[in-house]
Design a protein around this motif. Sequence first.
Motif, PDB file in Angstrom:
ATOM      1  N   VAL A  65      81.161  79.723  52.315  1.00  0.00           N
ATOM      2  CA  VAL A  65      82.102  79.518  50.910  1.00  0.00           C
ATOM      3  C   VAL A  65      81.625  79.619  49.472  1.00  0.00           C
ATOM      4  N   ARG A  66      82.479  80.320  48.703  1.00  0.00           N
ATOM      5  CA  ARG A  66      82.295  80.447  47.830  1.00  0.00           C
ATOM      6  C   ARG A  66      83.655  79.401  46.412  1.00  0.00           C
ATOM      7  N   LYS A  67      83.337  79.276  45.451  1.00  0.00           N
ATOM      8  CA  LYS A  67      84.349  79.140  43.946  1.00  0.00           C
ATOM      9  C   LYS A  67      85.489  79.431  44.180  1.00  0.00           C
ATOM     10  N   GLY A  68      86.409  78.143  44.731  1.00  0.00           N
ATOM     11  CA  GLY A  68      88.014  78.574  44.681  1.00  0.00           C
ATOM     12  C   GLY A  68      88.173  79.157  46.479  1.00  0.00           C
ATOM     13  N   SER A  69      87.026  78.804  47.161  1.00  0.00           N
ATOM     14  CA  SER A  69      87.638  78.754  48.794  1.00  0.00           C
ATOM     15  C   SER A  69      88.239  77.887  49.239  1.00  0.00           C
ATOM     16  N   LEU A  70      89.238  77.586  50.771  1.00  0.00           N
ATOM     17  CA  LEU A  70      90.371  76.509  50.496  1.00  0.00           C
ATOM     18  C   LEU A  70      89.483  76.237  51.801  1.00  0.00           C
ATOM     19  N   ILE A  71      89.261  75.048  51.728  1.00  0.00           N
ATOM     20  CA  ILE A  71      88.582  74.196  52.795  1.00  0.00           C
ATOM     21  C   ILE A  71      89.047  72.937  53.476  1.00  0.00           C
ATOM     22  N   GLY A  72      88.875  72.195  54.648  1.00  0.00           N
ATOM     23  CA  GLY A  72      88.714  71.188  54.776  1.00  0.00           C
ATOM     24  C   GLY A  72      87.323  70.463  55.536  1.00  0.00           C
ATOM     25  N   VAL A  73      87.640  69.013  54.524  1.00  0.00           N
ATOM     26  CA  VAL A  73      86.320  68.371  56.088  1.00  0.00           C
ATOM     27  C   VAL A  73      86.943  67.115  56.192  1.00  0.00           C
ATOM     28  N   GLN A  74      85.933  66.447  57.217  1.00  0.00           N
ATOM     29  CA  GLN A  74      85.779  65.222  57.058  1.00  0.00           C
ATOM     30  C   GLN A  74      84.452  64.504  57.472  1.00  0.00           C
ATOM     31  N   GLY A  75      84.373  63.691  56.957  1.00  0.00           N
ATOM     32  CA  GLY A  75      82.780  62.863  56.580  1.00  0.00           C
ATOM     33  C   GLY A  75      83.103  61.344  56.300  1.00  0.00           C
ATOM     34  N   ALA A  76      81.663  60.871  55.179  1.00  0.00           N
ATOM     35  CA  ALA A  76      81.989  59.126  55.022  1.00  0.00           C
ATOM     36  C   ALA A  76      81.886  58.866  53.841  1.00  0.00           C
ATOM     37  N   PHE A  77      82.302  58.726  53.186  1.00  0.00           N
ATOM     38  CA  PHE A  77      81.988  58.176  51.908  1.00  0.00           C
ATOM     39  C   PHE A  77      80.982  57.245  51.725  1.00  0.00           C
ATOM     40  N   LYS A  78      80.254  57.585  50.769  1.00  0.00           N
ATOM     41  CA  LYS A  78      78.938  56.931  50.517  1.00  0.00           C
ATOM     42  C   LYS A  78      78.854  56.116  48.938  1.00  0.00           C
ATOM     43  N   ILE A  79      77.575  55.448  48.444  1.00  0.00           N
ATOM     44  CA  ILE A  79      77.469  55.368  46.978  1.00  0.00           C
ATOM     45  C   ILE A  79      75.906  55.946  46.868  1.00  0.00           C
ATOM     46  N   GLU A  80      75.536  57.068  46.124  1.00  0.00           N
ATOM     47  CA  GLU A  80      74.434  57.456  45.490  1.00  0.00           C
ATOM     48  C   GLU A  80      73.705  56.508  44.556  1.00  0.00           C
ATOM     49  N   THR A  81      72.474  55.862  44.983  1.00  0.00           N
ATOM     50  CA  THR A  81      72.072  55.355  43.471  1.00  0.00           C
ATOM     51  C   THR A  81      70.808  55.599  43.355  1.00  0.00           C
ATOM     52  N   TRP A  82      70.518  56.109  42.318  1.00  0.00           N
ATOM     53  CA  TRP A  82      69.433  56.884  41.252  1.00  0.00           C
ATOM     54  C   TRP A  82      68.657  55.971  39.993  1.00  0.00           C
TER      55      TRP A  82
END
Length: 124
Positions: A65-82
């Motif tokens: 994967v490089r800048k500008g690459s066309l990709i599809g993703v499947q995943g889960a939404f999360k909120i990262e806290t710090w």
Amino acid sequence: MSINVVHLVGRVGGEPEVRYFESGSIKCSLTLAVNRLSKNKDNEPPDWFNLELWGKTAEIAANYVRKGSLIGVQGAFKIETWQDRTTNTERSKPVIKVERLDLLGSKRDSDPNAVSNYTTNVEM
């Protein structure tokens, strides 16, 4: 019952950031620009998503994967806290933890030396 599944297709906004850990784990972070389905999509900016990939998926992203690459993703939404070190306030950002990565572009999309098939004819 609750479901947390996100499907996105878009273009990568920058080069992958890859981290290798002493444990042998690999983490890859990307940003993804996704256009909305809209009649006026020329006037609307894309939505930007932070992606987090781990393990073999992260390794594939780092290699292909490089800048500008066309990709599809499947995943889960999360909120990262710090905790912010300078202001000592709690900070957060939304992240998509990617479980599946699909490389949708052709090799030509990622080849900077590829010559475009399109020519421009200007008549004066």
